[in-house]
Write a protein that holds these residues in place. Structure first.
Motif, PDB file in Angstrom:
ATOM      1  N   VAL A  98       0.891  -1.156   0.000  1.00 50.22           N
ATOM      2  CA  VAL A  98       0.000   0.000   0.000  1.00 50.22           C
ATOM      3  C   VAL A  98       0.927   1.203   0.000  1.00 50.22           C
ATOM      4  CG1 VAL A  98      -1.816   1.272   1.194  1.00 50.22           C
ATOM      5  CG2 VAL A  98      -1.798  -1.238   1.262  1.00 50.22           C
ATOM      6  N   ASN A  99       1.048   1.844  -1.165  1.00 46.50           N
ATOM      7  CA  ASN A  99       2.090   2.852  -1.370  1.00 46.50           C
ATOM      8  C   ASN A  99       3.440   2.210  -1.087  1.00 46.50           C
ATOM      9  OD1 ASN A  99       0.283   4.931  -2.205  1.00 46.50           O
ATOM     10  ND2 ASN A  99      -0.388   5.096  -0.070  1.00 46.50           N
ATOM     11  N   ASN A 100       4.261   2.757  -0.203  1.00 46.57           N
ATOM     12  CA  ASN A 100       5.577   2.162   0.049  1.00 46.57           C
ATOM     13  C   ASN A 100       5.593   1.492   1.421  1.00 46.57           C
ATOM     14  OD1 ASN A 100       8.211   1.510  -0.665  1.00 46.57           O
ATOM     15  ND2 ASN A 100       9.083   3.424   0.084  1.00 46.57           N
ATOM     16  N   ALA A 101       4.463   0.916   1.805  1.00 49.57           N
ATOM     17  CA  ALA A 101       4.341   0.241   3.098  1.00 49.57           C
ATOM     18  C   ALA A 101       3.725  -1.141   2.888  1.00 49.57           C
ATOM     19  CB  ALA A 101       3.479   1.062   4.050  1.00 49.57           C
ATOM     20  N   MET A 102       4.102  -2.072   3.762  1.00 46.30           N
ATOM     21  CA  MET A 102       3.574  -3.430   3.667  1.00 46.30           C
ATOM     22  C   MET A 102       3.362  -4.010   5.054  1.00 46.30           C
ATOM     23  SD  MET A 102       5.180  -6.839   1.807  1.00 46.30           S
ATOM     24  CE  MET A 102       4.975  -6.185   0.146  1.00 46.30           C
ATOM     25  N   CYS A 103       2.168  -4.570   5.281  1.00 48.90           N
ATOM     26  CA  CYS A 103       1.859  -5.265   6.520  1.00 48.90           C
ATOM     27  C   CYS A 103       2.254  -6.735   6.378  1.00 48.90           C
ATOM     28  CB  CYS A 103       0.374  -5.155   6.850  1.00 48.90           C
ATOM     29  SG  CYS A 103      -0.104  -6.050   8.356  1.00 48.90           S
ATOM     30  N   LEU A 104       3.058  -7.215   7.319  1.00 50.64           N
ATOM     31  CA  LEU A 104       3.554  -8.588   7.267  1.00 50.64           C
ATOM     32  C   LEU A 104       2.843  -9.516   8.249  1.00 50.64           C
ATOM     33  CD1 LEU A 104       7.399  -7.902   7.008  1.00 50.64           C
ATOM     34  CD2 LEU A 104       5.776  -8.370   5.160  1.00 50.64           C
ATOM     35  N   ASP A 105       1.810  -9.021   8.927  1.00 48.57           N
ATOM     36  CA  ASP A 105       1.035  -9.892   9.809  1.00 48.57           C
ATOM     37  C   ASP A 105      -0.007 -10.611   8.967  1.00 48.57           C
ATOM     38  OD1 ASP A 105      -0.435 -11.226  11.692  1.00 48.57           O
ATOM     39  OD2 ASP A 105      -1.019  -9.455  12.837  1.00 48.57           O
ATOM     40  N   THR A 106       0.278 -11.849   8.624  1.00 50.38           N
ATOM     41  CA  THR A 106      -0.661 -12.641   7.825  1.00 50.38           C
ATOM     42  C   THR A 106      -1.331 -13.721   8.678  1.00 50.38           C
ATOM     43  OG1 THR A 106       1.281 -13.851   7.021  1.00 50.38           O
ATOM     44  CG2 THR A 106       0.330 -12.189   5.549  1.00 50.38           C
ATOM     45  N   GLY A 107      -1.519 -13.412   9.969  1.00 52.18           N
ATOM     46  CA  GLY A 107      -2.404 -14.189  10.830  1.00 52.18           C
ATOM     47  C   GLY A 107      -1.978 -15.607  11.119  1.00 52.18           C
ATOM     48  N   CYS A 108      -0.703 -15.848  11.324  1.00 54.73           N
ATOM     49  CA  CYS A 108      -0.251 -17.214  11.589  1.00 54.73           C
ATOM     50  C   CYS A 108      -1.012 -17.848  12.747  1.00 54.73           C
ATOM     51  CB  CYS A 108       1.253 -17.215  11.875  1.00 54.73           C
ATOM     52  SG  CYS A 108       1.941 -18.854  12.184  1.00 54.73           S
ATOM     53  N   VAL A 109      -1.158 -17.121  13.841  1.00 52.91           N
ATOM     54  CA  VAL A 109      -1.786 -17.704  15.027  1.00 52.91           C
ATOM     55  C   VAL A 109      -3.267 -17.996  14.802  1.00 52.91           C
ATOM     56  CG1 VAL A 109      -2.524 -15.564  16.188  1.00 52.91           C
ATOM     57  CG2 VAL A 109      -1.749 -17.528  17.559  1.00 52.91           C
ATOM     58  N   PHE A 110      -3.868 -17.345  13.801  1.00 52.88           N
ATOM     59  CA  PHE A 110      -5.272 -17.576  13.479  1.00 52.88           C
ATOM     60  C   PHE A 110      -5.452 -18.625  12.380  1.00 52.88           C
ATOM     61  CE2 PHE A 110      -5.046 -12.994  14.727  1.00 52.88           C
ATOM     62  CZ  PHE A 110      -5.626 -13.145  15.982  1.00 52.88           C
ATOM     63  N   GLY A 111      -4.366 -19.295  12.009  1.00 50.90           N
ATOM     64  CA  GLY A 111      -4.447 -20.307  10.969  1.00 50.90           C
ATOM     65  C   GLY A 111      -4.053 -19.817   9.597  1.00 50.90           C
ATOM     66  N   GLY A 112      -3.455 -18.620   9.523  1.00 50.00           N
ATOM     67  CA  GLY A 112      -3.022 -18.064   8.242  1.00 50.00           C
ATOM     68  C   GLY A 112      -1.612 -18.486   7.877  1.00 50.00           C
TER      69      GLY A 112
ATOM     70  N   ALA B 258       2.772 -21.872   5.828  1.00 48.25           N
ATOM     71  CA  ALA B 258       1.413 -21.979   6.361  1.00 48.25           C
ATOM     72  C   ALA B 258       1.436 -22.344   7.838  1.00 48.25           C
ATOM     73  CB  ALA B 258       0.636 -23.038   5.576  1.00 48.25           C
ATOM     74  N   ALA B 259       0.463 -21.829   8.577  1.00 47.31           N
ATOM     75  CA  ALA B 259       0.302 -22.213   9.978  1.00 47.31           C
ATOM     76  C   ALA B 259       0.015 -23.706  10.072  1.00 47.31           C
ATOM     77  CB  ALA B 259      -0.839 -21.426  10.606  1.00 47.31           C
ATOM     78  N   ARG B 260       0.536 -24.324  11.111  1.00 47.03           N
ATOM     79  CA  ARG B 260       0.306 -25.753  11.308  1.00 47.03           C
ATOM     80  C   ARG B 260      -1.142 -26.055  11.679  1.00 47.03           C
ATOM     81  NH1 ARG B 260       4.464 -25.570   8.786  1.00 47.03           N
ATOM     82  NH2 ARG B 260       6.465 -26.399   9.493  1.00 47.03           N
ATOM     83  N   ARG B 261      -1.799 -25.075  12.311  1.00 50.49           N
ATOM     84  CA  ARG B 261      -3.191 -25.234  12.714  1.00 50.49           C
ATOM     85  C   ARG B 261      -3.703 -23.866  13.166  1.00 50.49           C
ATOM     86  NH1 ARG B 261      -3.856 -27.596  18.725  1.00 50.49           N
ATOM     87  NH2 ARG B 261      -5.512 -26.045  18.601  1.00 50.49           N
ATOM     88  N   VAL B 262      -4.962 -23.809  13.500  1.00 45.01           N
ATOM     89  CA  VAL B 262      -5.512 -22.605  14.130  1.00 45.01           C
ATOM     90  C   VAL B 262      -5.184 -22.688  15.616  1.00 45.01           C
ATOM     91  CG1 VAL B 262      -7.592 -21.296  14.689  1.00 45.01           C
ATOM     92  CG2 VAL B 262      -7.380 -22.403  12.446  1.00 45.01           C
ATOM     93  N   TRP B 263      -4.339 -21.762  16.085  1.00 44.61           N
ATOM     94  CA  TRP B 263      -3.912 -21.794  17.484  1.00 44.61           C
ATOM     95  C   TRP B 263      -4.811 -20.955  18.374  1.00 44.61           C
ATOM     96  CZ3 TRP B 263      -0.568 -25.457  18.471  1.00 44.61           C
ATOM     97  CH2 TRP B 263       0.353 -25.853  17.484  1.00 44.61           C
ATOM     98  N   TYR B 264      -5.459 -19.974  17.784  1.00 41.18           N
ATOM     99  CA  TYR B 264      -6.269 -19.048  18.579  1.00 41.18           C
ATOM    100  C   TYR B 264      -7.438 -18.597  17.716  1.00 41.18           C
ATOM    101  CZ  TYR B 264      -7.186 -15.245  21.935  1.00 41.18           C
ATOM    102  OH  TYR B 264      -7.750 -14.409  22.881  1.00 41.18           O
TER     103      TYR B 264
END
Length: 261
Positions: free
Chosen positions: A216-230, A246-252
């Motif tokens: 998004v412009n010159n910024a990037m969000c790197l939280d792709t929800g691993c703990v939520f199964g992402g 990939a996340a091993r499972r949905v942890w939360y």
């Protein structure tokens, strides 16, 4: 407003592997580091205590190492070892700060995964908890690297606050651009700061989960929800390559973020 040498580090030029919110997901973190080419170091109890890259790359964590996932102590042990060895940099996330406050004895509400982190840490020695507290309290709230070309902040940071050590810069880096209101799910109402960002520096951040890491412009969000199964995502700098596992499972499970995946 002042600039701090702990925040502004022009001599740190990379190459870097910038890693999104881990949230206690040690298994995925180990897999991602190995995919990136890091070699793990284990202690006598076979616990990962460091990871070094043979080509001298350095990992940079965008914060929220802790809470929600299955092994906050394991993630802390590894990242503390990497920082001590000069193999990683870490900025503070809002979950990291709240855990530090709880360990210090401040009155905080143990929700959003904090209770689980405290329960996990209670199984470890007082010495380990003290080391973790010192580590978390010492984390910078953002970093300006590579002669100002790269900025790392947990929730992002507009150009006017790059390198600034102030209450406003700290609040923005930890929590983002918020209205002070909460939505129907109890989450802070956040404004899309990156849509107005026009700075020359690349800003890499986390905090608010997204399904894919995109510009998004010159910024990037790197939280792709691993703990939520992402996924757990890394951005290779300066190559501008994305590596994820990939996340091993949905942890939360979360009513809002869990629905993304």
């Amino acid at each position: 407003m002042t600039q701090s040498s702990r925040i502004v580090r022009p001599e740190e030029r990379g190459p870097f592997d910038v890693i999104g919110d881990v949230h206690g997901c040690q298994e995925e973190l180990l897999a991602l580091l190995e995919t990136l080419g890091y070699e793990l170091v284990r202690d006598a109890k076979d616990r990962p205590v460091d990871a070094a890259h043979p080509e001298g790359r350095k990992a940079v964590f965008v914060g929220d190492l802790v809470d929600r996932g299955p092994d906050t102590p394991g993630v802390l042990r590894l990242t503390m070892g990497m920082v001590d060895a000069g193999n990683a940099l870490v900025v503070c996330g809002n979950h990291d700060l709240k855990l530090a406050r709880a360990l210090r004895g401040d009155k905080v509400t143990a929700r959003h995964g904090l209770a689980e982190s405290l329960e996990q840490l209670a199984k470890h020695s007082e010495g380990f908890r003290e080391r973790a507290l010192d580590f978390l309290l010492d984390l910078p709230v953002h970093l300006v690297l590579d002669d100002g070309r790269l900025v790392i902040a947990h929730a992002g940071l507009p150009e006017r606050l790059h390198g600034v050590e102030s209450g406003r810069a700290k609040s923005f880096a930890l929590y983002g651009d918020t209205t002070g209101e909460t939505d129907a799910n109890g989450l802070p109402v956040r404004l899309p700061w990156a849509e107005q960002y026009r700075g020359a520096a690349t800003v890499l951040y986390g905090h608010t989960p997204v399904t894919e890491a995109t510009w998004v412009n010159n910024a990037m969000c790197l939280d792709t929800g691993c703990v939520f199964g992402g996924k757990l995502t890394a951005f290779r700098y300066p190559e501008q390559e994305i590596v994820d596992i990939a996340a091993r499972r949905v942890w939360y499970r979360h009513a809002v973020y869990g629905a993304l995946y």
